[in-house]
Motif scaffolding. Structure first.
Motif, PDB file in Angstrom:
ATOM      1  N   MET A  43       0.757  -1.232  -0.016  1.00 49.75           N
ATOM      2  CA  MET A  43       0.025   0.070   0.033  1.00 49.75           C
ATOM      3  C   MET A  43       0.837   1.101   0.009  1.00 49.75           C
ATOM      4  O   MET A  43       1.465   1.584   0.916  1.00 49.75           O
ATOM      5  N   PHE A  44       0.994   1.761  -1.053  1.00 50.51           N
ATOM      6  CA  PHE A  44       1.681   3.031  -1.387  1.00 50.51           C
ATOM      7  C   PHE A  44       1.285   4.281  -0.485  1.00 50.51           C
ATOM      8  O   PHE A  44       0.222   4.355  -0.372  1.00 50.51           O
ATOM      9  N   GLN A  45       2.109   5.365  -0.055  1.00 51.62           N
ATOM     10  CA  GLN A  45       1.948   6.392   0.474  1.00 51.62           C
ATOM     11  C   GLN A  45       0.740   7.216  -0.112  1.00 51.62           C
ATOM     12  O   GLN A  45      -0.201   7.662   0.438  1.00 51.62           O
ATOM     13  N   HIS A  46       0.609   7.409  -1.396  1.00 52.91           N
ATOM     14  CA  HIS A  46      -0.059   8.360  -2.171  1.00 52.91           C
ATOM     15  C   HIS A  46      -1.302   7.208  -2.785  1.00 52.91           C
ATOM     16  O   HIS A  46      -1.818   8.014  -3.766  1.00 52.91           O
ATOM     17  N   PHE A 121       3.273  -4.619   3.332  1.00 56.55           N
ATOM     18  CA  PHE A 121       3.917  -3.445   3.358  1.00 56.55           C
ATOM     19  C   PHE A 121       2.871  -2.098   3.370  1.00 56.55           C
ATOM     20  O   PHE A 121       2.230  -2.023   2.385  1.00 56.55           O
ATOM     21  N   LEU A 122       2.965  -1.468   4.308  1.00 59.12           N
ATOM     22  CA  LEU A 122       2.307  -0.114   4.492  1.00 59.12           C
ATOM     23  C   LEU A 122       3.073   1.048   4.375  1.00 59.12           C
ATOM     24  O   LEU A 122       3.835   1.285   5.374  1.00 59.12           O
ATOM     25  N   ARG A 143      -8.274  -4.904  11.404  1.00 58.25           N
ATOM     26  CA  ARG A 143      -9.163  -6.047  10.858  1.00 58.25           C
ATOM     27  C   ARG A 143      -8.612  -6.775   9.683  1.00 58.25           C
ATOM     28  O   ARG A 143      -8.892  -8.084   9.645  1.00 58.25           O
ATOM     29  N   THR A 144      -7.718  -6.126   8.880  1.00 60.10           N
ATOM     30  CA  THR A 144      -7.075  -6.997   7.816  1.00 60.10           C
ATOM     31  C   THR A 144      -6.164  -7.867   8.440  1.00 60.10           C
ATOM     32  O   THR A 144      -5.848  -8.973   8.025  1.00 60.10           O
ATOM     33  N   HIS A 145      -5.344  -7.450   9.638  1.00 66.89           N
ATOM     34  CA  HIS A 145      -4.369  -8.681  10.066  1.00 66.89           C
ATOM     35  C   HIS A 145      -5.282  -9.793  10.626  1.00 66.89           C
ATOM     36  O   HIS A 145      -4.965 -10.699  10.694  1.00 66.89           O
ATOM     37  N   ALA A 146      -6.200  -9.203  11.415  1.00 72.63           N
ATOM     38  CA  ALA A 146      -6.960 -10.462  12.022  1.00 72.63           C
ATOM     39  C   ALA A 146      -7.640 -11.383  11.054  1.00 72.63           C
ATOM     40  O   ALA A 146      -7.904 -12.634  11.010  1.00 72.63           O
ATOM     41  N   LEU A 147      -7.903 -10.698  10.072  1.00 76.15           N
ATOM     42  CA  LEU A 147      -8.653 -11.642   8.884  1.00 76.15           C
ATOM     43  C   LEU A 147      -7.590 -12.589   8.073  1.00 76.15           C
ATOM     44  O   LEU A 147      -8.146 -13.445   7.877  1.00 76.15           O
ATOM     45  N   TYR A 148      -6.664 -12.039   7.801  1.00 81.02           N
ATOM     46  CA  TYR A 148      -5.608 -12.645   6.864  1.00 81.02           C
ATOM     47  C   TYR A 148      -4.598 -13.224   7.831  1.00 81.02           C
ATOM     48  O   TYR A 148      -3.810 -14.235   7.171  1.00 81.02           O
ATOM     49  N   GLY A 149      -4.243 -13.088   8.929  1.00 79.74           N
ATOM     50  CA  GLY A 149      -3.235 -13.395   9.858  1.00 79.74           C
ATOM     51  C   GLY A 149      -1.766 -13.244   9.278  1.00 79.74           C
ATOM     52  O   GLY A 149      -0.863 -14.156   9.530  1.00 79.74           O
ATOM     53  N   LEU A 150      -1.648 -12.257   8.386  1.00 81.97           N
ATOM     54  CA  LEU A 150      -0.504 -11.860   7.724  1.00 81.97           C
ATOM     55  C   LEU A 150       0.477 -10.864   8.601  1.00 81.97           C
ATOM     56  O   LEU A 150      -0.023 -10.467   9.622  1.00 81.97           O
ATOM     57  N   THR A 151       1.656 -11.096   8.099  1.00 83.13           N
ATOM     58  CA  THR A 151       2.676 -10.199   8.781  1.00 83.13           C
ATOM     59  C   THR A 151       2.544  -8.452   8.278  1.00 83.13           C
ATOM     60  O   THR A 151       2.434  -8.673   6.756  1.00 83.13           O
ATOM     61  N   ILE A 152       2.510  -7.499   8.986  1.00 82.16           N
ATOM     62  CA  ILE A 152       2.314  -6.121   8.269  1.00 82.16           C
ATOM     63  C   ILE A 152       3.644  -5.427   8.734  1.00 82.16           C
ATOM     64  O   ILE A 152       3.946  -5.295   9.839  1.00 82.16           O
ATOM     65  N   VAL A 153       4.390  -4.858   7.773  1.00 81.23           N
ATOM     66  CA  VAL A 153       5.450  -3.956   7.816  1.00 81.23           C
ATOM     67  C   VAL A 153       5.191  -2.598   7.521  1.00 81.23           C
ATOM     68  O   VAL A 153       4.465  -2.353   6.324  1.00 81.23           O
TER      69      VAL A 153
END
Length: 194
Positions: A43-46, A121-122, A143-153
């Motif tokens: 997810m890019f800044q802009h 990546f956010l 919510r996205t983390h809970a739904l997918y169980g993925l790692t977010i940086v």
């Protein structure tokens, strides 16, 4: 953001090494780099959405490029991803320039999760948003983390988001990592920048 660009293979590090999902980024050939990129979303800044494509077309683009699914199924999956981010179905028919800042962030996240990534990546997900919209993005990330169980940086300067969303934080300055830990642990670090 420079570190994030290096991690998503947009820029090569000038020194050191970066390992993502078990792969050393500097050692990847083009095919291996593409295979690795399919395992993460960005997810890019802009937003990074293409202005000439509708929001639905933008969200479906990774599926069109990296799958053999038919067009109708891709459109349906894009609409579903948009709904997961809290956007109404009619938003998919709009162009990125017609969206508010908060809607653009949500559409960008929908595209980032189009391929069901293992890693997300956010880049500054709340930059440019008012406090209410920022709080909505905080909840969306949780919510996205809970739904997918993925790692977010995530790269962010938003302290509220760090307190609300993050399990572990690294404070970067002076061209290095100054401290790592939970927000509670970092709040007790005796360093003026931290």
């Amino acid at each position: 953001s420079v570190l994030l660009r290096e991690m998503i293979l947009l820029q090569r590090p000038t020194s050191g090494s970066i390992e993502v999902l078990g792969s050393e980024l500097g050692a990847l050939d083009e095919d291996a780099a593409l295979a690795l990129r399919k395992r993460w979303g960005v997810m890019f800044q802009h937003g990074g959405l293409f202005s000439a494509l509708t929001v639905r077309e933008n969200v479906g683009l990774p599926l069109r490029e990296h799958s053999t699914l038919d067009s109708a199924l891709i459109d349906g999956m894009a609409e579903w991803k948009l709904s997961l981010t809290g956007l109404a179905a009619d938003v998919g028919l709009k162009f990125p320039g017609e969206l508010s800042g908060g809607m653009l962030k949500r559409a960008s996240l929908a595209r980032a999760i189009a391929l069901d990534p293992e890693l997300l990546f956010l880049d500054e997900p709340t930059s440019g948003l008012d406090p209410a919209s920022s709080a909505g993005v905080d909840e969306l990330v949780r919510r996205t983390h809970a739904l997918y169980g993925l790692t977010i940086v995530m790269v962010t300067h938003d302290l509220d988001m760090l307190w609300q969303v993050c399990d572990r934080v690294a404070v970067l300055d002076e061209a290095r990592v100054l401290a790592t830990g939970t927000m509670d642990e970092l709040s007790h670090v005796d360093h003026p920048i931290v």
